[in-house]
Design an enzyme around this catalytic site. Structure first.
Site, PDB file in Angstrom:
ATOM      1  N   GLN A 345     -33.790 -67.050 -41.568  1.00 48.42           N
ATOM      2  CA  GLN A 345     -34.103 -68.072 -42.565  1.00 48.42           C
ATOM      3  C   GLN A 345     -33.451 -69.404 -42.176  1.00 48.42           C
ATOM      4  O   GLN A 345     -32.231 -69.481 -42.000  1.00 48.42           O
ATOM      5  CB  GLN A 345     -33.619 -67.655 -43.947  1.00 48.42           C
ATOM      6  CG  GLN A 345     -34.345 -66.451 -44.528  1.00 48.42           C
ATOM      7  CD  GLN A 345     -33.622 -65.148 -44.252  1.00 48.42           C
ATOM      8  OE1 GLN A 345     -33.026 -64.972 -43.196  1.00 48.42           O
ATOM      9  NE2 GLN A 345     -33.660 -64.242 -45.214  1.00 48.42           N
ATOM     10  N   GLN A 367     -38.791 -69.285 -39.403  1.00 45.89           N
ATOM     11  CA  GLN A 367     -38.828 -68.565 -40.670  1.00 45.89           C
ATOM     12  C   GLN A 367     -38.397 -69.485 -41.811  1.00 45.89           C
ATOM     13  O   GLN A 367     -37.382 -70.189 -41.710  1.00 45.89           O
ATOM     14  CB  GLN A 367     -37.919 -67.331 -40.618  1.00 45.89           C
ATOM     15  CG  GLN A 367     -37.964 -66.488 -41.881  1.00 45.89           C
ATOM     16  CD  GLN A 367     -37.217 -65.163 -41.741  1.00 45.89           C
ATOM     17  OE1 GLN A 367     -36.857 -64.753 -40.642  1.00 45.89           O
ATOM     18  NE2 GLN A 367     -36.990 -64.492 -42.857  1.00 45.89           N
ATOM     19  N   ARG A 457     -47.734 -62.537 -47.974  1.00 46.88           N
ATOM     20  CA  ARG A 457     -47.270 -61.276 -48.565  1.00 46.88           C
ATOM     21  C   ARG A 457     -46.544 -61.599 -49.874  1.00 46.88           C
ATOM     22  O   ARG A 457     -46.028 -62.711 -50.062  1.00 46.88           O
ATOM     23  CB  ARG A 457     -46.351 -60.516 -47.601  1.00 46.88           C
ATOM     24  CG  ARG A 457     -45.111 -61.272 -47.154  1.00 46.88           C
ATOM     25  CD  ARG A 457     -44.243 -60.406 -46.262  1.00 46.88           C
ATOM     26  NE  ARG A 457     -43.025 -61.102 -45.838  1.00 46.88           N
ATOM     27  CZ  ARG A 457     -41.922 -60.492 -45.412  1.00 46.88           C
ATOM     28  NH1 ARG A 457     -41.888 -59.160 -45.352  1.00 46.88           N
ATOM     29  NH2 ARG A 457     -40.868 -61.180 -45.045  1.00 46.88           N
ATOM     30  N   TRP A 459     -43.805 -61.971 -52.254  1.00 47.39           N
ATOM     31  CA  TRP A 459     -42.349 -62.005 -52.367  1.00 47.39           C
ATOM     32  C   TRP A 459     -41.902 -61.451 -53.717  1.00 47.39           C
ATOM     33  O   TRP A 459     -40.894 -60.746 -53.806  1.00 47.39           O
ATOM     34  CB  TRP A 459     -41.860 -63.444 -52.171  1.00 47.39           C
ATOM     35  CG  TRP A 459     -40.397 -63.653 -52.279  1.00 47.39           C
ATOM     36  CD1 TRP A 459     -39.409 -62.745 -52.003  1.00 47.39           C
ATOM     37  CD2 TRP A 459     -39.727 -64.851 -52.673  1.00 47.39           C
ATOM     38  NE1 TRP A 459     -38.167 -63.303 -52.214  1.00 47.39           N
ATOM     39  CE2 TRP A 459     -38.338 -64.588 -52.622  1.00 47.39           C
ATOM     40  CE3 TRP A 459     -40.167 -66.113 -53.068  1.00 47.39           C
ATOM     41  CZ2 TRP A 459     -37.392 -65.565 -52.960  1.00 47.39           C
ATOM     42  CZ3 TRP A 459     -39.223 -67.077 -53.388  1.00 47.39           C
ATOM     43  CH2 TRP A 459     -37.847 -66.800 -53.332  1.00 47.39           C
TER      44      TRP A 459
END
Length: 552
Positions: A345, A367, A457, A459
């Site tokens: 991240q 990311q 996707r 979260w």
């Protein structure tokens, strides 16, 4: 599913309920005595009526019982409801301070710092609703601000890794979250109804109660609107401050220019950042609203950094550039996080701000590149690049006419363009990609079939993402979407596609989840910048190209 309308006064619910009853009884236009009588009748049983659309009915009834009577104005009921939420937010903040002392390690420490920051922000949003409670025309603002309050809870909990501390914090936040979601649900139903029936809420309240709501205050002052509309597309705006690394401006760093901003400034404050690479961590704090920052182009004026999770920094703290103030506009500037895929991240740009506009910008990372955290965001003619969940958050965001570049991740990783974080059923948040191109970068291109790439996707439980009128490259797998963990959220999410093109747009092989939809034009319109963001009230005044409905 995110509702199309916005939030308004609780008393207005009673008004509309009365209107429904009158319409059901007679096809004639109602007059004041009949409507008032019906309103009084409705008020007596109003709690169960009001709480019907909510997800947490017991909490709703406990809150509203005793707060509603036949003399309550819209503002009275809004204030009563929001004050209860405020009390629970204050209690959660006290708990966050208590639990912070037990945090071990830099990630949880950063997480609790974020929680406390967000809970203060929640108090600010609630205070804003209280201040405008009598203004029934700020329906979209109210709903957006309350959705921000719920999103703060999501982002707070996501930042705490300790299971024990996370569970305690979740318990502390539960009441505030449920009550806020209830408020959004109730007012959404009313607002949808007033729009569907073409009712003027102001006139309806006046006719039934003798009260009149205040006029809708414009988001941007008239002088600012004229300045932006007349000059933005033709020439650069005259800046209040100039930043230049070579010393040719008043400041050499962006932070110096921000620190020099007046404590109070009426209108739009403009900072021009000359070409150069600015290696600094920048935060536009909430005391600096209505800031416009522009550069010499997104490849010439670059703000860069490399803070990342892998080196022990909490996700929100990794952001190279963070915006916490409303009314932010950025044009012709680049935001980077160069930590690379090994940094995990690593945020380039974080927007925790309402009514933010990005135009002709770049957001480059790997990311978590673009953290569209909370608030209403409009992104136009930009480039966004990354690998895993690189457009994420719990905001209302429309990304329009932009280039979305999927980069090469680490070995054995997959790519997911989006990860939306809607965590309660009635938040008015969604992530919309409209008339964009989703393509691989030059390093991914040769192996684009080997490395799995997906549109997104879930979260969180009610993740809401729409891809429409866009060109989807062949790098996107036929399934289109990827699970987060097993069957988590597959029935409750809302993922939709409409009128896309390109080799990756074929929907015949898409996931068969209950929450996935191929939608029609009427449904798609609900997710455009006009209805979703209440964009007509603020986007045109940013002086950038825009579409408030479908492109085609």
């Amino acid at each position: 599913m995110v509702n199309k309308a916005a939030i308004g006064g609780f008393s207005a619910i009673l008004v509309v309920a009365a209107v429904i009853s009158v319409i059901a009884i007679s096809s004639r236009s109602f007059n004041k005595p009949t409507a008032s009588s019906q309103l009084a009748t409705t008020v007596k049983s109003s709690v169960s009526v009001l709480c019907a659309p909510t997800s947490y009915k017991d909490a709703c009834e406990r809150t509203l019982t005793g707060a509603i009577n036949d003399t309550s104005s819209a503002g009275d009921i809004i204030r009563a409801a929001v004050k209860v939420i405020t009390t629970h937010v204050e209690a959660a903040n006290e708990k966050a301070n208590e639990l912070h002392k037990l945090a071990k390690g830099p990630i949880d420490n950063d997480g609790f710092e974020l929680c406390k920051e967000l809970l203060v922000d929640a108090g600010d949003r609630l205070a804003a609703v209280l201040a405008e409670a009598d203004n029934g025309h700020r329906l979209d603002d109210f709903q957006a601000w309350l959705s921000m309050v719920v999103s703060y809870r999501t982002n707070c909990l996501a930042s705490i890794e300790s299971e024990e501390l996370n569970a305690e914090m979740a318990t502390a936040l539960r009441n505030a979250t449920e009550l806020t979601d209830n408020a959004i649900a109730i007012i959404t139903a009313v607002s949808d109804l007033t729009k569907d029936l073409n009712l003027d809420l102001n006139a309806t309240v006046a006719a039934l109660t003798g009260r009149r709501l205040l006029n809708y205050p414009e988001w941007v002052p008239a002088a600012d609107r004229k300045l932006l509309a007349a000059r933005w597309n033709d020439q650069k705006l005259p800046p209040n401050a100039v930043v230049a690394k070579d010393g040719s401006g008043q400041f050499k760093t962006i932070n110096d220019a921000l620190n020099a901003m007046p404590e109070t400034y009426r209108g739009r404050y403009v900072i021009y950042v000359k070409a150069g690479v600015y290696n600094e961590k920048v935060t536009v704090d909430k005391t600096k609203p209505n800031l416009l920052i522009y550069g010499d182009g997104p490849r010439k004026t670059l703000v860069t950094g490399r803070l990342n999770y892998a080196e022990g920094v909490g996700t929100f703290k990794t952001a190279t550039f963070s915006v916490l103030a409303p009314g932010f506009i950025a044009k012709s500037i680049g935001f980077q996080n160069n930590a690379g895929p090994k940094g995990h991240q690593a945020v380039a740009l974080r927007l925790n701000a309402d009514a933010a506009v990005l135009y002709n910008c770049r957001i480059d990372g790997f990311q978590d590149s673009f953290y569209s955290q909370s608030g209403r965001h409009f992104v136009r003619n930009c480039v966004i690049s990354g690998t895993i969940d690189f457009i994420f958050g719990d905001s209302q965001v429309v990304i329009q006419n932009s280039l979305i570049i999927v980069r090469r991740p680490m070995d054995n990783q997959q790519n997911t363009v989006t990860a939306h974080g809607k965590d309660t059923p009635h938040e008015r948040t969604a992530l919309v990609i409209q008339n964009c191109r989703i393509v691989p970068d030059q390093f991914l291109f040769p192996d684009r079939f080997k490395i799995a790439s997906y549109l997104g996707r879930p979260w969180k439980q009610f993740s809401t993402t729409i891809v429409m009128e866009s060109t989807i490259g062949d790098l996107i797998r036929p399934l289109g979407w990827m699970p987060w963990n097993g069957d988590f959220a597959l029935d409750t999410l809302y993922y939709a596609e409409y009128n896309n093109r390109g080799p990756g747009s074929v929907t015949s092989g898409r996931v068969n989840w209950k929450g996935f939809h191929v939608i029609n034009r009427k449904e798609a319109v609900r997710w455009t910048a006009g209805p979703l963001l209440a964009g007509v009230n603020w986007i045109p005044f940013a002086g950038v190209p825009h579409a408030l409905t479908l492109i085609k």
